[in-house]
Design an enzyme around this catalytic site. Sequence first.
Site, PDB file in Angstrom:
ATOM      1  N   SER A  64     -27.712 -56.562 -27.641  1.00 26.37           N
ATOM      2  CA  SER A  64     -26.511 -57.202 -27.115  1.00 26.37           C
ATOM      3  C   SER A  64     -25.574 -57.601 -28.235  1.00 26.37           C
ATOM      4  CB  SER A  64     -26.891 -58.427 -26.294  1.00 26.37           C
ATOM      5  OG  SER A  64     -27.150 -59.497 -27.175  1.00 26.37           O
ATOM      6  N   LYS A  65     -24.391 -58.014 -27.831  1.00 27.82           N
ATOM      7  CA  LYS A  65     -23.390 -58.434 -28.805  1.00 27.82           C
ATOM      8  C   LYS A  65     -23.886 -59.604 -29.634  1.00 27.82           C
ATOM      9  CE  LYS A  65     -19.227 -56.747 -26.638  1.00 27.82           C
ATOM     10  NZ  LYS A  65     -17.810 -56.939 -26.397  1.00 27.82           N
ATOM     11  N   ARG A  66     -24.724 -60.422 -29.033  1.00 24.75           N
ATOM     12  CA  ARG A  66     -25.201 -61.602 -29.750  1.00 24.75           C
ATOM     13  C   ARG A  66     -26.327 -61.290 -30.728  1.00 24.75           C
ATOM     14  NH1 ARG A  66     -24.371 -62.741 -24.772  1.00 24.75           N
ATOM     15  NH2 ARG A  66     -26.517 -62.275 -24.214  1.00 24.75           N
TER      16      ARG A  66
END
Length: 509
Positions: free
Chosen positions: A265-267
């Site tokens: 994910s982006k995180r």
Amino acid sequence: MSSNIRVRFAPSPTGPLHIGGVRTALYNYLFAAKNGGTFILRIEDTDQSRYVPGAENYIIRSLEWAGLMHTEGVGQGGDFGPYRQSERKEIYRQYAMQLIDSGHAYYAFDTPEELNDMRERMRKQGLPSPQYNAISRQYMKNSETLPREETQIRLDRGDKFVIRIKMPRKEEVKFEDMIRGWVAFQSDQLDDKVIFKSDGMPTYHLANVVDDHLMKISHVIRGEEWLPSTPLHVLLYRYLGWETERPQFAHLPLILRPDGNGKLSKRDGDRLGFPVFPLDWKNEENGDTASGFRERGFFPEPFINMLAFLGWNPGTEQEIFSKQELINAFDISRINKSGARFDFEKAKWYNQQYLKSLSDTTLAGELLPLLKQAGFNHPAGYVKEVCRLFKERVYFLNDFIQEGSYFFQQPAVYDKKIIRKKWNTSIQTIFSDLLATFKSLSQWDAGSIEIVIKALINQKNLKFGDILPVFRVMLCGTLAGPPIFEVAELLGKTETLQRMETFIKLNEA
Ligand code: GLU
């Protein structure tokens, strides 16, 4: 030969572009290039609430850096523009109306509270994920349940409404995906999605289908997360009378975390210690930052080489591909169905292979500006030699400056273990003698330096291990590195002698 192949990359400017998005762009790009088709960039910015300033610009700069420029679309123009959905607002309404007129969509006037009540009620009845659908719509405030006049009155007085698709109650929706084969969904599992909102904007689904049709898109190549939306899109094509011209779908596998546990994910990026974005990103509004592959030291070529292999393989052993080779080899039928694990070590390997393949002159050309930035002003010829000696040992350009810092400045620290183990008064005397011999040496090259050291070892009855590690630490501070005689040759006589003297003085036994 002009081809009818038209593909689009259609990101929403809701933040920086994740590498999964870059891979989608890459596969679209490769498919278009391979088939003489057109690669289009369309910006899907209908959801104003998720709009992030700077994101569109970031997307374009990322594609530019990765060498995946579109030839039609935002910033390039073309016959099917505008290519930013917010500028096409007026186009979508008529299609929403067409769907209402043909009975495939309806107005819904429910307030957020009413929708909540409905969900609560259904949860209480034991339905874990309540939906607005063929059954529940019968109990809601919409043009299906209200008398025709009341709908008209509400519309005339400007009540807030959305337009929802009228999902058939029980129907199988089937389509053939180029990667997954036949995929079937049951319509009773699907809800009456909003296709047009009270702010006069279409939702993603309607805008996406209308634009793909109007822009004559032949193939929709996008991430797997859009697979569940595809039956709705298939129905929209049917209801709008475009079924025979519907694009073909290809849904790309997910990119997974390195441990295979879920989607990358982006995180994840900065948390797991590697970038998940192509370029550094800063959100001007809230100050959020994230790091990028470019700033981490990646070249665009190995970056896309690595991305191409996240979900595709050429069916041969070959792993290193130039962009042109990727274009030639790319084939949608060789895209995997299952998720591809992201492996940062492998990504580094691609960069290393690419870096090694560059000529010393080219590498030096890349390195010089970085050196300058770091405050070093060594001549190009010298830097080229550093590249020759050290390029086998680096992943990134910056490694030359970090791990190869001794090529550009005296070591700041020396390997303590070697000093403790090997440095004593008798070795110090030997090195003082060596220093004197070096001083009298008229030739300064690796061969001559080696002859002097070998002679010394023989004469004093020493082992290589007594001298060479110490000599290396004097010059480089560390034990690892390219052949030490060549390092000494490159540093030059004056610098080598100076470093030996400094070391001896600092470590007087
Ligand atoms: N706007 C969608 C996204 O952000 C596009 C999905 C599609 O390609 O249809 O991914």
